[in-house]
Design a protein around this motif. Structure first.
Motif, PDB file in Angstrom:
ATOM      1  N   ASP A 176       6.018   2.663  -3.582  1.00 37.29           N
ATOM      2  CA  ASP A 176       4.607   3.047  -3.503  1.00 37.29           C
ATOM      3  C   ASP A 176       3.980   3.136  -4.888  1.00 37.29           C
ATOM      4  OD1 ASP A 176       4.836   3.139  -0.760  1.00 37.29           O
ATOM      5  OD2 ASP A 176       4.913   5.339  -0.643  1.00 37.29           O
ATOM      6  N   PHE A 177       4.698   3.688  -5.846  1.00 33.62           N
ATOM      7  CA  PHE A 177       4.184   3.830  -7.204  1.00 33.62           C
ATOM      8  C   PHE A 177       3.960   2.460  -7.856  1.00 33.62           C
ATOM      9  CE2 PHE A 177       4.917   4.334 -11.802  1.00 33.62           C
ATOM     10  CZ  PHE A 177       3.904   5.233 -12.109  1.00 33.62           C
ATOM     11  N   ILE A 178       4.933   1.588  -7.770  1.00 35.26           N
ATOM     12  CA  ILE A 178       4.816   0.261  -8.379  1.00 35.26           C
ATOM     13  C   ILE A 178       3.717  -0.551  -7.707  1.00 35.26           C
ATOM     14  CG2 ILE A 178       6.033  -1.930  -8.762  1.00 35.26           C
ATOM     15  CD1 ILE A 178       8.604  -0.172  -9.097  1.00 35.26           C
ATOM     16  N   ALA A 179       3.600  -0.426  -6.399  1.00 39.80           N
ATOM     17  CA  ALA A 179       2.592  -1.187  -5.648  1.00 39.80           C
ATOM     18  C   ALA A 179       1.160  -0.797  -6.017  1.00 39.80           C
ATOM     19  CB  ALA A 179       2.814  -1.008  -4.147  1.00 39.80           C
ATOM     20  N   GLN A 180       0.974   0.335  -6.670  1.00 36.28           N
ATOM     21  CA  GLN A 180      -0.364   0.735  -7.101  1.00 36.28           C
ATOM     22  C   GLN A 180      -0.914  -0.186  -8.191  1.00 36.28           C
ATOM     23  OE1 GLN A 180      -0.394   4.880  -8.239  1.00 36.28           O
ATOM     24  NE2 GLN A 180       0.563   5.505  -6.322  1.00 36.28           N
ATOM     25  N   THR A 181      -0.019  -0.841  -8.949  1.00 35.69           N
ATOM     26  CA  THR A 181      -0.478  -1.692 -10.058  1.00 35.69           C
ATOM     27  C   THR A 181       0.062  -3.113 -10.022  1.00 35.69           C
ATOM     28  OG1 THR A 181       1.313  -0.846 -11.448  1.00 35.69           O
ATOM     29  CG2 THR A 181      -0.830   0.224 -11.656  1.00 35.69           C
ATOM     30  N   CYS A 182       1.025  -3.388  -9.174  1.00 36.03           N
ATOM     31  CA  CYS A 182       1.648  -4.718  -9.127  1.00 36.03           C
ATOM     32  C   CYS A 182       1.688  -5.222  -7.692  1.00 36.03           C
ATOM     33  CB  CYS A 182       3.085  -4.672  -9.627  1.00 36.03           C
ATOM     34  SG  CYS A 182       3.276  -4.199 -11.331  1.00 36.03           S
ATOM     35  N   THR A 183       1.457  -6.509  -7.530  1.00 35.93           N
ATOM     36  CA  THR A 183       1.665  -7.125  -6.230  1.00 35.93           C
ATOM     37  C   THR A 183       3.157  -7.326  -6.041  1.00 35.93           C
ATOM     38  OG1 THR A 183      -0.448  -8.256  -6.357  1.00 35.93           O
ATOM     39  CG2 THR A 183       1.168  -9.148  -4.796  1.00 35.93           C
ATOM     40  N   LEU A 184       3.691  -6.792  -4.984  1.00 39.97           N
ATOM     41  CA  LEU A 184       5.109  -6.953  -4.690  1.00 39.97           C
ATOM     42  C   LEU A 184       5.269  -8.107  -3.707  1.00 39.97           C
ATOM     43  CD1 LEU A 184       6.096  -3.195  -4.384  1.00 39.97           C
ATOM     44  CD2 LEU A 184       6.583  -4.760  -6.285  1.00 39.97           C
ATOM     45  N   ASN A 185       6.094  -9.070  -4.084  1.00 37.62           N
ATOM     46  CA  ASN A 185       6.319 -10.262  -3.274  1.00 37.62           C
ATOM     47  C   ASN A 185       7.711 -10.247  -2.667  1.00 37.62           C
ATOM     48  OD1 ASN A 185       3.796 -11.656  -3.857  1.00 37.62           O
ATOM     49  ND2 ASN A 185       4.587 -11.778  -5.949  1.00 37.62           N
ATOM     50  N   ALA A 186       7.851 -10.903  -1.548  1.00 34.17           N
ATOM     51  CA  ALA A 186       9.154 -11.002  -0.895  1.00 34.17           C
ATOM     52  C   ALA A 186      10.179 -11.536  -1.884  1.00 34.17           C
ATOM     53  CB  ALA A 186       9.060 -11.918   0.321  1.00 34.17           C
ATOM     54  N   GLY A 187      11.304 -10.859  -1.964  1.00 30.84           N
ATOM     55  CA  GLY A 187      12.382 -11.256  -2.866  1.00 30.84           C
ATOM     56  C   GLY A 187      12.397 -10.505  -4.179  1.00 30.84           C
ATOM     57  N   ASP A 188      11.314  -9.814  -4.518  1.00 25.69           N
ATOM     58  CA  ASP A 188      11.312  -9.005  -5.742  1.00 25.69           C
ATOM     59  C   ASP A 188      12.382  -7.926  -5.636  1.00 25.69           C
ATOM     60  OD1 ASP A 188       9.173 -10.413  -6.790  1.00 25.69           O
ATOM     61  OD2 ASP A 188       7.692  -8.848  -6.369  1.00 25.69           O
ATOM     62  N   LEU A 189      12.983  -7.594  -6.784  1.00 24.38           N
ATOM     63  CA  LEU A 189      13.972  -6.517  -6.851  1.00 24.38           C
ATOM     64  C   LEU A 189      13.392  -5.349  -7.632  1.00 24.38           C
ATOM     65  CD1 LEU A 189      17.329  -8.295  -7.828  1.00 24.38           C
ATOM     66  CD2 LEU A 189      16.634  -7.478  -5.581  1.00 24.38           C
ATOM     67  N   ILE A 190      13.652  -4.153  -7.152  1.00 27.00           N
ATOM     68  CA  ILE A 190      13.321  -2.939  -7.887  1.00 27.00           C
ATOM     69  C   ILE A 190      14.624  -2.163  -8.042  1.00 27.00           C
ATOM     70  CG2 ILE A 190      12.072  -0.751  -7.867  1.00 27.00           C
ATOM     71  CD1 ILE A 190       9.959  -2.136  -6.097  1.00 27.00           C
ATOM     72  N   LEU A 191      15.035  -1.935  -9.281  1.00 25.07           N
ATOM     73  CA  LEU A 191      16.222  -1.139  -9.524  1.00 25.07           C
ATOM     74  C   LEU A 191      15.820   0.328  -9.615  1.00 25.07           C
ATOM     75  CD1 LEU A 191      17.147  -4.041 -10.072  1.00 25.07           C
ATOM     76  CD2 LEU A 191      18.729  -3.100 -11.733  1.00 25.07           C
ATOM     77  N   THR A 192      16.603   1.182  -8.983  1.00 20.38           N
ATOM     78  CA  THR A 192      16.189   2.560  -8.759  1.00 20.38           C
ATOM     79  C   THR A 192      16.633   3.551  -9.824  1.00 20.38           C
ATOM     80  OG1 THR A 192      18.141   2.940  -7.394  1.00 20.38           O
ATOM     81  CG2 THR A 192      16.130   2.228  -6.264  1.00 20.38           C
ATOM     82  N   GLY A 193      17.417   3.131 -10.782  1.00 18.97           N
ATOM     83  CA  GLY A 193      17.918   4.040 -11.806  1.00 18.97           C
ATOM     84  C   GLY A 193      19.413   4.235 -11.648  1.00 18.97           C
TER      85      GLY A 193
END
Length: 150
Positions: free
Chosen positions: A97-114
């Motif tokens: 939700d936080f990242i989606a506020q400023t970036c378009t998230l596309n299918a296949g994108d990876l977000i590493l959680t820490g």
């Protein structure tokens, strides 16, 4: 890059329309020497061969609670990280939700959680990866990845 470090992490895989499509195991390999002397971390975390992930994508509907999985990392058979994902600072949904506020998230994108405690830089004394080392990262319900350091 002489001070390579491992970071076992839960990776979120973005699905259709920016939703959480699934999860996998990742190693956010980091060159600590570059990270410490450069204000931008792109080169320290973005070299070719950094960020191996897999071994497959487990779909979101197959995983009841990604925010409470056991994550373990071994280097040459020695357990270095052992922590539940509930210990991470941010939960999966919160990150997306936080990242989606400023970036378009596309299918296949990876977000590493820490990463949890136990990385080489945090040991006393620090213990960095060397050529020939083998890193294995396992997350409950998601499988394991293993890779050599070259």
């Amino acid at each position: 890059m002489r001070r390579l470090d491992y970071e076992g992490e839960l990776a979120i895989v973005i699905g259709a329309s920016g939703s959480i499509g699934g999860y996998c195991v990742a190693d956010d390999v980091s060159a600590r020497d570059l990270q410490g002397r450069e204000p931008q971390w792109t080169r320290a975390k973005g070299a070719d061969t950094f960020c191996p992930f897999g071994p497959w994508v487990t779909t979101a509907d197959e995983l009841s609670n990604p925010d409470d999985l056991r994550l373990r990392t071994w280097v040459n058979g020695e357990l270095r990280q052992d922590s539940p994902t509930s210990d991470l600072i941010f939960g999966c949904r919160e990150l997306v939700d936080f990242i989606a506020q400023t970036c378009t998230l596309n299918a296949g994108d990876l977000i590493l959680t820490g990463t949890p405690s136990g990385v080489g830089m945090g040991l006393d004394p620090p213990r960095f990866l060397e050529s020939g080392d083998v890193v294995r990262i396992e997350i409950e319900g998601l499988g394991a990845i293993e890779h050599p350091v070259e």
